[in-house]
Design a protein around this motif. Structure first.
Motif, mmCIF file in Angstrom:
data_model
loop_
_atom_site.group_PDB
_atom_site.id
_atom_site.type_symbol
_atom_site.label_atom_id
_atom_site.label_comp_id
_atom_site.label_asym_id
_atom_site.label_seq_id
_atom_site.Cartn_x
_atom_site.Cartn_y
_atom_site.Cartn_z
ATOM 1 N N LEU A 156 0.817 -1.215 0.000
ATOM 2 C CA LEU A 156 0.000 0.000 0.000
ATOM 3 C C LEU A 156 0.849 1.263 0.000
ATOM 4 C CD1 LEU A 156 -2.809 1.300 0.222
ATOM 5 C CD2 LEU A 156 -2.635 1.070 2.716
ATOM 6 N N THR A 157 0.522 2.185 -0.914
ATOM 7 C CA THR A 157 1.202 3.475 -0.994
ATOM 8 C C THR A 157 0.176 4.594 -1.171
ATOM 9 O OG1 THR A 157 3.222 2.547 -1.982
ATOM 10 C CG2 THR A 157 2.814 4.898 -2.316
ATOM 11 N N PHE A 158 0.208 5.588 -0.296
ATOM 12 C CA PHE A 158 -0.603 6.790 -0.439
ATOM 13 C C PHE A 158 -0.093 7.829 0.547
ATOM 14 C CE2 PHE A 158 -2.725 4.785 3.113
ATOM 15 C CZ PHE A 158 -3.180 5.834 3.906
ATOM 16 N N SER A 159 -0.607 9.043 0.443
ATOM 17 C CA SER A 159 -0.187 10.105 1.349
ATOM 18 C C SER A 159 -1.384 10.961 1.748
ATOM 19 C CB SER A 159 0.891 10.977 0.706
ATOM 20 O OG SER A 159 0.368 11.639 -0.437
ATOM 21 N N ALA A 160 -1.204 11.736 2.804
ATOM 22 C CA ALA A 160 -2.216 12.699 3.249
ATOM 23 C C ALA A 160 -1.479 13.943 3.722
ATOM 24 C CB ALA A 160 -3.063 12.113 4.379
ATOM 25 N N GLY A 161 -1.850 15.092 3.179
ATOM 26 C CA GLY A 161 -1.150 16.325 3.485
ATOM 27 C C GLY A 161 -1.774 17.127 4.605
ATOM 28 N N GLN A 162 -1.103 18.175 5.018
ATOM 29 C CA GLN A 162 -1.596 19.053 6.072
ATOM 30 C C GLN A 162 -2.888 19.729 5.622
ATOM 31 O OE1 GLN A 162 1.230 21.972 7.374
ATOM 32 N NE2 GLN A 162 -0.169 22.900 8.853
ATOM 33 N N GLY A 163 -3.894 19.747 6.494
ATOM 34 C CA GLY A 163 -5.171 20.359 6.184
ATOM 35 C C GLY A 163 -5.992 19.579 5.182
ATOM 36 N N GLU A 164 -5.658 18.323 4.997
ATOM 37 C CA GLU A 164 -6.347 17.488 4.020
ATOM 38 C C GLU A 164 -7.162 16.414 4.731
ATOM 39 O OE1 GLU A 164 -5.183 15.734 -0.309
ATOM 40 O OE2 GLU A 164 -3.825 15.195 1.319
ATOM 41 N N VAL A 165 -8.363 16.155 4.221
ATOM 42 C CA VAL A 165 -9.209 15.091 4.741
ATOM 43 C C VAL A 165 -9.253 13.972 3.706
ATOM 44 C CG1 VAL A 165 -11.512 14.436 5.529
ATOM 45 C CG2 VAL A 165 -10.617 16.714 6.059
ATOM 46 N N VAL A 166 -8.764 12.819 4.085
ATOM 47 C CA VAL A 166 -8.711 11.662 3.184
ATOM 48 C C VAL A 166 -9.665 10.589 3.698
ATOM 49 C CG1 VAL A 166 -7.263 9.819 2.236
ATOM 50 C CG2 VAL A 166 -6.332 12.133 2.526
ATOM 51 N N GLY A 167 -10.578 10.167 2.841
ATOM 52 C CA GLY A 167 -11.519 9.114 3.198
ATOM 53 C C GLY A 167 -10.974 7.766 2.775
ATOM 54 N N MET A 168 -11.055 6.795 3.678
ATOM 55 C CA MET A 168 -10.589 5.443 3.379
ATOM 56 C C MET A 168 -11.797 4.527 3.261
ATOM 57 S SD MET A 168 -7.664 3.221 5.339
ATOM 58 C CE MET A 168 -6.409 4.400 4.801
ATOM 59 N N LEU A 169 -11.987 3.968 2.078
ATOM 60 C CA LEU A 169 -13.143 3.134 1.796
ATOM 61 C C LEU A 169 -12.720 1.702 1.541
ATOM 62 C CD1 LEU A 169 -15.029 5.469 -0.732
ATOM 63 C CD2 LEU A 169 -15.164 5.455 1.758
ATOM 64 N N GLY A 170 -13.592 0.775 1.892
ATOM 65 C CA GLY A 170 -13.327 -0.633 1.643
ATOM 66 C C GLY A 170 -14.318 -1.479 2.389
ATOM 67 N N GLU A 171 -14.568 -2.677 1.886
ATOM 68 C CA GLU A 171 -15.488 -3.580 2.577
ATOM 69 C C GLU A 171 -14.865 -4.046 3.890
ATOM 70 O OE1 GLU A 171 -13.074 -6.419 -0.065
ATOM 71 O OE2 GLU A 171 -13.459 -4.272 0.185
ATOM 72 N N ASN A 172 -15.636 -4.693 4.750
ATOM 73 C CA ASN A 172 -15.090 -5.244 5.987
ATOM 74 C C ASN A 172 -13.969 -6.218 5.644
ATOM 75 O OD1 ASN A 172 -16.941 -3.845 7.559
ATOM 76 N ND2 ASN A 172 -18.426 -5.511 7.575
ATOM 77 N N GLY A 173 -12.836 -6.063 6.328
ATOM 78 C CA GLY A 173 -11.698 -6.928 6.057
ATOM 79 C C GLY A 173 -10.796 -6.440 4.943
ATOM 80 N N ALA A 174 -11.053 -5.218 4.442
ATOM 81 C CA ALA A 174 -10.248 -4.700 3.330
ATOM 82 C C ALA A 174 -8.878 -4.212 3.767
ATOM 83 C CB ALA A 174 -10.994 -3.561 2.631
ATOM 84 N N GLY A 175 -8.676 -4.004 5.067
ATOM 85 C CA GLY A 175 -7.388 -3.539 5.568
ATOM 86 C C GLY A 175 -7.391 -2.121 6.090
ATOM 87 N N LYS A 176 -8.567 -1.509 6.201
ATOM 88 C CA LYS A 176 -8.653 -0.112 6.646
ATOM 89 C C LYS A 176 -8.148 0.052 8.081
ATOM 90 C CE LYS A 176 -13.088 0.333 6.105
ATOM 91 N NZ LYS A 176 -13.363 -1.112 5.857
ATOM 92 N N THR A 177 -8.710 -0.728 8.986
ATOM 93 C CA THR A 177 -8.338 -0.605 10.395
ATOM 94 C C THR A 177 -6.880 -0.970 10.604
ATOM 95 O OG1 THR A 177 -10.602 -1.058 11.135
ATOM 96 C CG2 THR A 177 -8.835 -1.415 12.728
ATOM 97 N N THR A 178 -6.409 -2.004 9.938
ATOM 98 C CA THR A 178 -5.003 -2.390 10.042
ATOM 99 C C THR A 178 -4.098 -1.250 9.598
ATOM 100 O OG1 THR A 178 -5.519 -4.730 9.675
ATOM 101 C CG2 THR A 178 -3.253 -4.034 9.242
ATOM 102 N N THR A 179 -4.468 -0.582 8.509
ATOM 103 C CA THR A 179 -3.673 0.545 8.016
ATOM 104 C C THR A 179 -3.625 1.677 9.031
ATOM 105 O OG1 THR A 179 -4.184 0.007 5.715
ATOM 106 C CG2 THR A 179 -3.455 2.250 6.175
#
Length: 241
Positions: A20-43
């Protein structure tokens, strides 16, 4: 502010997150989407230093989330939707104070910030009551105050409106918008597409631990030829439902 590069996380033979590769900048709101078990919470747990990546690197404010974990934790406020992490026998104030002490804050700072957060989230009337008898929405507000007591520049919210009534959910959504105005970096996961559309600058879509999309909503709509985020999401991950 947040850089996730080539991150993989395995638990035994199971790969929860892969490359997995991505970034989030200062003052930025990034939404993380995925089905249950997609790896969101782990990330989110890896970004917050709760888990260590098996491979790859994560930096927060230029600091390595593994080698400089203690310093990273000072910058991060985290809330998991199903886990408030509160002590039922303590009052709301005592819960917030306890976590403030864990961050090494002075008593006067904790007291002043607690009062400020209580007013911000309309908690003053139950600030000195034990949280064991609180509704889920009340507990959620206390958990958020606890996560903000050290004034973090990075906020990670995992399903923050899950199970909340309309009023409490709207408080959370308004708060996320305020975080952006304050220049904080925000990543939050959600299954509610309308709040993602309303609040996010960019989205990261995961499926079975792998990145499916990373970019703005406008670019996603153009790429998909549709403005229906629910439909786009299902087309990307529907086979895993």
């Amino acid at each position: 502010m947040i850089e996730v590069h080539g991150v993989t996380k395995t638990f035994g033979d199971f790969t929860a997150v892969k490359g997995l590769t991505f970034s989030a900048g200062q003052g930025e709101v990034v939404g993380m989407l995925g089905e249950n078990g997609a790896g969101k919470t782990t990330t989110l747990r890896m970004i917050s230093t709760v888990l260590k990546p098996t491979q790859g690197s994560i930096t927060v404010g230029g600091m390595d989330a593994v080698r400089q974990a203690e310093e990273v934790r000072k910058k991060v406020g985290i809330l998991f939707g199903g886990e408030t992490g509160l002590y039922d026998r303590l009052t709301a104030r005592e819960n917030i104070r306890y976590f403030g002490k864990l961050y090494g804050l002075e008593q006067q700072v904790i007291a002043a910030r607690t009062e400020s957060l209580a007013k911000r989230f309309d908690m003053t009337r139950y600030l000195d009551k034990r949280v064991g008898g609180f509704s889920k929405g009340m507990k959620q507000k206390v958990a958020i105050a606890r996560s903000l007591i050290h004034d973090p520049s990075v906020v990670l919210f995992d399903e923050p409106t899950s199970g909340l009534d309309i009023t409490s959910a709207n408080v959370i959504r308004q708060l996320l918008g305020e975080f952006k105005q304050e220049g904080r970096t925000v990543i939050f996961s959600s299954h509610i597409m309308s709040e993602v559309e309303r609040l996010c600058d960019r989205v990261v879509i995961l499926h079975r631990g792998e990145l499916q999309y990373n970019g703005t909503l406008d670019a996603l709509y153009e790429q998909s030829g549709s403005n229906d985020l629910d439909r786009i999401f299902m087309e990307m991950v529907g086979e895993g439902q």
